[in-house]
Write a protein that holds these residues in place. Structure first.
Motif, short mmCIF file in Angstrom:
data_model
loop_
_atom_site.label_atom_id
_atom_site.label_comp_id
_atom_site.label_asym_id
_atom_site.label_seq_id
_atom_site.Cartn_x
_atom_site.Cartn_y
_atom_site.Cartn_z
N CYS A 97 2.07 25.87 84.62
CA CYS A 97 0.69 25.40 84.66
C CYS A 97 -0.25 26.47 84.14
O CYS A 97 0.09 27.64 84.05
N ILE A 109 -1.21 21.00 84.20
CA ILE A 109 0.25 21.02 84.18
C ILE A 109 0.70 20.31 82.90
O ILE A 109 0.77 19.07 82.87
N ALA A 145 3.51 19.95 81.16
CA ALA A 145 4.75 19.17 81.09
C ALA A 145 4.56 17.77 81.66
O ALA A 145 5.25 16.83 81.25
N GLU A 146 3.63 17.63 82.61
CA GLU A 146 3.40 16.34 83.26
C GLU A 146 2.07 15.71 82.84
O GLU A 146 1.72 14.63 83.32
N LYS A 157 -0.93 16.53 83.64
CA LYS A 157 -1.74 16.35 84.84
C LYS A 157 -2.77 17.47 84.96
O LYS A 157 -2.54 18.59 84.52
N SER A 214 -4.14 10.12 78.06
CA SER A 214 -3.26 11.02 77.31
C SER A 214 -4.04 11.72 76.19
O SER A 214 -3.82 12.91 75.91
N LEU A 222 0.25 17.70 93.89
CA LEU A 222 1.24 17.31 92.90
C LEU A 222 2.36 16.50 93.55
O LEU A 222 2.84 15.52 93.00
N SER A 253 1.39 13.02 94.04
CA SER A 253 1.26 12.22 92.82
C SER A 253 2.61 11.75 92.29
O SER A 253 2.68 10.88 91.44
N ASP A 254 3.70 12.35 92.73
CA ASP A 254 5.03 11.98 92.23
C ASP A 254 5.49 10.65 92.81
O ASP A 254 5.08 10.24 93.87
#
Length: 256
Positions: free
Chosen positions: A136, A145, A147-148, A150, A163, A252, A255-256
Motif C-alpha cells: 500500500c 492498496i 493490488a486491490e 482500494k 476503476s 480492509l 471489505s473482503d
C-alpha cells in the motif's frame, strides 16, 4: 545548461545566431525556428528541455505559438519580447510560459534564468519510484492498496472509487510533485487520444478531488497548473515506511 536541448524561436536570424552561440558556449544543443510552423514541426520531431520564444514573430503572434505549444507539450518556455505592455506578459504567463525576458537583454541574464528554470524542471521531472511489491501507499493520512484498487480515507473507511478514478489516482501516486499535461494523463490512464477541447481529464479530476481532498472547493492535493495540466503535490510513502494502522487493516478485512 550543459547537455540541455534548447529550441530558439525568433524571426530575426541575428538574434537566433546570438543566442545559439551563447547557449552552445554553455554546453547546450541548440535548434532554431523562425515562425510558428517551424516551431511546431521542431517540437513534433524532437525532444527539448526548453524553448525561448519571441512574442513578435512577424506575421505570427508569439502568444498564439505559446498556446499551440501548450496544447501538446509541457516544455518550459521563456518569452523573449520587446513589447513593454504588461498585459502581454501576464497573458503569456497565464498561457503557461515559465518566465519572460525583455529586449534589449543581457546574455548573462538570459543564461541565469534558463539555468534556474532547467534546475526546477529537472527536479520536477525526477520520478519517485515506489516499490512495485509494496502492499500500500500512504498520502495525507489516506491509504491506497493498488493490488486491490482500494482506497481508505482518513477515518480508515473505504472510499467508493470507480476503476477509472483509482487508475487516475495511481498515476498521480507514482509521479508525485511532477507536472503532468492533460495529454500525458490521458495516455497514462489508457484513455483516448487527447484533443485541445476535450474535458475528460478535467471532469475526472473534479470527481477525484471530491473524494480525496479535505476541502474540494480549495484543493491542495491535486493542483491545477495553468495552461499545462495538473500536479499531485503531496508526499507519497510506501507502507514499509508508514504502515497502515490496525483500524485500516480492520477496514480492509471488512471489505473482503
Amino acid at each position: 545548461m550543459k547537455n540541455a536541448v534548447i529550441l530558439v524561436v525568433d524571426d530575426d536570424p541575428k538574434i537566433r545566431t546570438l543566442l545559439r552561440r551563447c547557449f552552445e558556449g554553455e554546453g547546450s544543443e541548440v535548434h532554431e525556428a523562425g515562425d510558428k510552423a517551424a516551431t511546431l514541426q521542431a517540437l513534433a520531431e524532437g525532444q527539448f528541455d526548453l524553448v525561448t520564444l519571441d512574442l513578435d514573430l512577424g506575421p505570427d503572434d508569439g502568444l498564439d505559438v505559446a498556446k499551440a505549444i501548450r496544447q501538446t507539450s509541457s516544455v518550459p518556455i521563456i518569452m523573449v519580447t520587446a513589447k513593454s505592455d504588461v498585459i502581454d506578459r501576464v497573458v503569456g504567463l497565464e498561457i503557461g510560459a515559465d518566465d519572460y525576458i525583455s529586449k534589449p537583454f543581457h546574455l548573462r541574464e538570459v543564461v541565469a534564468r534558463i539555468k534556474t528554470i532547467l534546475r526546477r524542471s529537472r527536479r520536477t521531472a525526477q520520478p519517485t519510484v515506489l516499490p512495485p511489491d509494496s502492499p500500500c501507499w500512504v498520502f495525507d493520512d489516506m491509504v491506497a492498496i493498488p493490488a486491490e484498487m482500494k482506497l481508505l480515507d482518513r477515518n480508515h473507511d473505504l472510499v467508493d472509487l470507480t476503476s477509472g478514478e483509482f487508475t487516475l489516482l495511481e498515476v498521480f501516486l507514482r509521479r508525485p510533485k511532477r507536472v503532468l499535461s492533460r495529454e500525458q494523463l490521458m495516455d497514462l490512464t489508457g484513455g483516448q487520444s487527447y484533443a485541445p477541447l476535450d474535458r475528460t481529464i478535467d471532469n475526472q479530476i473534479a470527481r477525484l478531488r471530491k473524494k480525496i481532498e479535505r476541502n474540494p472547493a480549495s484543493p491542495r492535493l491535486i493542483s491545477t497548473i495553468r495552461g499545462i495540466g495538473y500536479s499531485f503535490t503531496c508526499d507519497v510513502r510506501d507502507c514499509d515506511n508508514h504502515p497502515p494502522s490496525n483500524s485500516a487493516e480492520s477496514a480492509l478485512a471488512r471489505s473482503d
